[in-house]
Design a protein around this motif. Structure first.
Motif, mmCIF file in Angstrom:
data_model
loop_
_atom_site.group_PDB
_atom_site.id
_atom_site.type_symbol
_atom_site.label_atom_id
_atom_site.label_comp_id
_atom_site.label_asym_id
_atom_site.label_seq_id
_atom_site.Cartn_x
_atom_site.Cartn_y
_atom_site.Cartn_z
ATOM 1 N N ASN A 1 7.056 -0.830 -5.581
ATOM 2 C CA ASN A 1 6.251 -0.211 -6.631
ATOM 3 C C ASN A 1 6.283 1.281 -6.380
ATOM 4 O OD1 ASN A 1 4.383 0.623 -8.512
ATOM 5 N ND2 ASN A 1 2.730 -0.703 -7.820
ATOM 6 N N LEU A 2 6.772 2.035 -7.334
ATOM 7 C CA LEU A 2 6.937 3.472 -7.151
ATOM 8 C C LEU A 2 5.868 4.280 -7.880
ATOM 9 C CD1 LEU A 2 10.813 3.705 -7.520
ATOM 10 C CD2 LEU A 2 9.472 3.812 -5.407
ATOM 11 N N HIS A 3 4.900 3.600 -8.494
ATOM 12 C CA HIS A 3 3.871 4.313 -9.250
ATOM 13 C C HIS A 3 2.503 3.901 -8.718
ATOM 14 C CE1 HIS A 3 2.799 5.998 -13.510
ATOM 15 N NE2 HIS A 3 1.935 6.410 -12.582
ATOM 16 N N THR A 4 1.988 4.676 -7.770
ATOM 17 C CA THR A 4 0.691 4.395 -7.160
ATOM 18 C C THR A 4 -0.102 5.691 -7.016
ATOM 19 O OG1 THR A 4 1.436 4.696 -4.868
ATOM 20 C CG2 THR A 4 1.720 2.508 -5.826
ATOM 21 N N HIS A 5 -1.415 5.571 -7.118
ATOM 22 C CA HIS A 5 -2.292 6.735 -7.013
ATOM 23 C C HIS A 5 -3.326 6.526 -5.909
ATOM 24 C CE1 HIS A 5 -0.529 8.599 -10.506
ATOM 25 N NE2 HIS A 5 -0.663 7.462 -11.169
ATOM 26 N N THR A 6 -3.742 7.619 -5.299
ATOM 27 C CA THR A 6 -4.631 7.564 -4.142
ATOM 28 C C THR A 6 -5.792 8.536 -4.319
ATOM 29 O OG1 THR A 6 -3.550 9.331 -2.883
ATOM 30 C CG2 THR A 6 -2.579 7.123 -2.733
ATOM 31 N N GLY B 1 6.189 3.490 -3.060
ATOM 32 C CA GLY B 1 6.166 4.915 -3.359
ATOM 33 C C GLY B 1 4.744 5.375 -3.631
ATOM 34 N N ILE B 2 4.371 6.488 -3.057
ATOM 35 C CA ILE B 2 3.073 7.097 -3.334
ATOM 36 C C ILE B 2 3.332 8.268 -4.291
ATOM 37 C CG2 ILE B 2 1.002 8.132 -2.367
ATOM 38 C CD1 ILE B 2 1.511 5.244 -1.422
ATOM 39 N N SER B 3 2.667 8.246 -5.442
ATOM 40 C CA SER B 3 3.030 9.197 -6.507
ATOM 41 C C SER B 3 1.792 9.840 -7.119
ATOM 42 C CB SER B 3 3.829 8.486 -7.597
ATOM 43 O OG SER B 3 3.084 7.394 -8.143
ATOM 44 N N THR B 4 1.077 10.626 -6.328
ATOM 45 C CA THR B 4 -0.113 11.291 -6.842
ATOM 46 C C THR B 4 0.187 12.075 -8.113
ATOM 47 O OG1 THR B 4 -1.974 12.708 -6.227
ATOM 48 C CG2 THR B 4 0.200 13.439 -5.555
ATOM 49 N N HIS B 5 -0.815 12.181 -8.997
ATOM 50 C CA HIS B 5 -0.670 13.059 -10.158
ATOM 51 C C HIS B 5 -0.455 14.479 -9.651
ATOM 52 C CE1 HIS B 5 -1.656 10.293 -13.401
ATOM 53 N NE2 HIS B 5 -2.690 9.848 -12.714
ATOM 54 N N GLY B 6 0.633 15.087 -10.049
ATOM 55 C CA GLY B 6 0.965 16.422 -9.569
ATOM 56 C C GLY B 6 0.006 17.481 -10.076
ATOM 57 N N MET C 1 -3.009 1.879 0.587
ATOM 58 C CA MET C 1 -2.016 1.376 -0.379
ATOM 59 C C MET C 1 -0.780 0.853 0.352
ATOM 60 S SD MET C 1 -3.629 1.850 -3.243
ATOM 61 C CE MET C 1 -2.582 1.982 -4.707
ATOM 62 N N ILE C 2 -0.371 1.549 1.382
ATOM 63 C CA ILE C 2 0.797 1.120 2.151
ATOM 64 C C ILE C 2 0.524 -0.208 2.851
ATOM 65 C CG2 ILE C 2 2.231 1.687 4.157
ATOM 66 C CD1 ILE C 2 1.787 4.688 3.316
ATOM 67 N N LEU C 3 -0.639 -0.337 3.457
ATOM 68 C CA LEU C 3 -0.987 -1.582 4.142
ATOM 69 C C LEU C 3 -1.069 -2.758 3.166
ATOM 70 C CD1 LEU C 3 -3.684 -0.234 6.621
ATOM 71 C CD2 LEU C 3 -1.390 -1.088 7.198
ATOM 72 N N ALA C 4 -1.561 -2.497 1.957
ATOM 73 C CA ALA C 4 -1.604 -3.552 0.941
ATOM 74 C C ALA C 4 -0.197 -3.987 0.567
ATOM 75 C CB ALA C 4 -2.364 -3.058 -0.290
ATOM 76 N N ALA C 5 0.721 -3.028 0.443
ATOM 77 C CA ALA C 5 2.104 -3.352 0.109
ATOM 78 C C ALA C 5 2.761 -4.156 1.232
ATOM 79 C CB ALA C 5 2.888 -2.072 -0.163
ATOM 80 N N ILE C 6 2.479 -3.784 2.481
ATOM 81 C CA ILE C 6 3.009 -4.539 3.620
ATOM 82 C C ILE C 6 2.492 -5.971 3.578
ATOM 83 C CG2 ILE C 6 2.942 -4.756 6.138
ATOM 84 C CD1 ILE C 6 2.923 -1.668 6.256
ATOM 85 N N ALA D 1 -0.630 1.717 -9.999
ATOM 86 C CA ALA D 1 -1.798 1.208 -9.286
ATOM 87 C C ALA D 1 -2.765 2.319 -8.892
ATOM 88 C CB ALA D 1 -1.356 0.447 -8.042
ATOM 89 N N HIS D 2 -4.020 2.158 -9.291
ATOM 90 C CA HIS D 2 -5.087 3.056 -8.863
ATOM 91 C C HIS D 2 -5.976 2.387 -7.815
ATOM 92 C CE1 HIS D 2 -3.716 5.260 -12.347
ATOM 93 N NE2 HIS D 2 -4.542 6.249 -12.065
#
Length: 280
Positions: free
Chosen positions: A5-10, A35-40, A22-27, A242-243
């Motif tokens: 999943n390349l679209h995630t927000h933190t 992918g971690i993809s904060t709103h720029g 988020m990484i631990l959930a993916a594991i 994912a938020h």
């Protein structure tokens, strides 16, 4: 199947959890990459984009997490960058692109209120209606057509690896409050946009974020648009926008089934080795 999943927000933007959460959930879901993809950052004040002063902290943290979890999952450093009418990607966003593993190009902002504050297509119906009234004289068709022109312009000028939630405009169009997706002019606006994207290196994401957050019952883009994308042989990726950590794989099984039913043969995905395709 390479799960990713390349679209995630933190917490750096409008997400509810830390990047490590988020990484631990993916594991835990046995993903091969995340992918971690904060709103720029944006060149004006926003309460849901990362603040420019936090950008370096964000990039440093994701780099540390890459190393920490390298034996369990590929962690990828990304951002969702806003393409803004009259600005495009601002100078800071352009400087960040070369430092990222990938980025998602999205159009959220579409016009200015009479107060000079920019409004977005996806906040709520009240803001959207007011924005259309003040920026387009109440003509929703003109607003929608500009939205798709902005996506086309972004694809042509920058060719982002991923184009985010292509038909985001529909989020607040419940019960055809502003327009009907079946109208000829709307279908034509989408078609013209896809014809531009077809001639670029962009992938279009199949995004379940609207479902995960209770805004829509259907993925972005709508199924009839996905059929057009398939016919034009434009590559796709599946993301959940994912938020929350609970939403990382929202409706993924259903999306894999959908693309098979529509006749897609492959999906694009990204690992630390680069972009690849996987058969489905």
């Amino acid at each position: 199947m390479n799960l990713t999943n390349l679209h995630t927000h933190t917490l750096y933007c409008d997400g509810m959890y830390s990047a490590e959460d988020m990484i631990l959930a993916a594991i835990n879901l046995k993903f091969q990459s995340i992918g971690i993809s904060t709103h720029g950052p944006t060149p004006f004040v926003s309460d849901w984009n990362i603040q420019s002063g936090r950008v370096e902290n964000y990039m440093e943290e994701i780099t540390v997490l890459k190393e920490k979890y390298k034996n369990q999952i590929d962690v990828l450093l990304g951002m969702e960058l806003d393409y803004i009418p009259g600005i495009g990607f601002d100078e800071l966003s352009r400087s960040l692109i070369k430092r990222l593993d990938y980025y998602i190009g999205s159009v959220h902002y579409l016009g200015y209120f009479e107060s000079g504050i920019m409004w977005t297509v996806d906040y709520n119906l009240e803001e959207l209606t007011q924005g259309i009234k003040e920026s387009f004289g109440g003509n929703a068709r003109h607003a929608v057509e500009l939205y798709y022109k902005m996506i086309s312009e972004m694809a042509t000028n920058y060719q982002p690896p991923i184009i985010g939630h292509l038909d985001l405009f529909k989020k607040n169009n419940k019960d055809n409050a502003l327009f009907d997706e079946k109208e000829d002019w709307y279908v034509k606006a989408v078609e013209n946009c896809l014809k531009v994207i077809k001639n670029t290196s962009c992938s279009i994401e199949i995004n379940t974020g609207g479902i995960a957050r209770g805004y829509t019952k259907e993925q972005y883009p709508s199924t009839f648009i996905l059929k057009m994308i398939k016919d034009m042989e434009i590559p796709v990726v599946i993301n959940s926008d994912a938020h929350t950590k609970e939403g990382i794989d929202c409706k993924f099984t259903e999306m894999y089934d959908l693309v098979r039913e529509l006749g897609f043969n492959s999906l694009n995905y990204l690992t630390k080795e680069g972009w690849s395709k996987q058969n489905i």
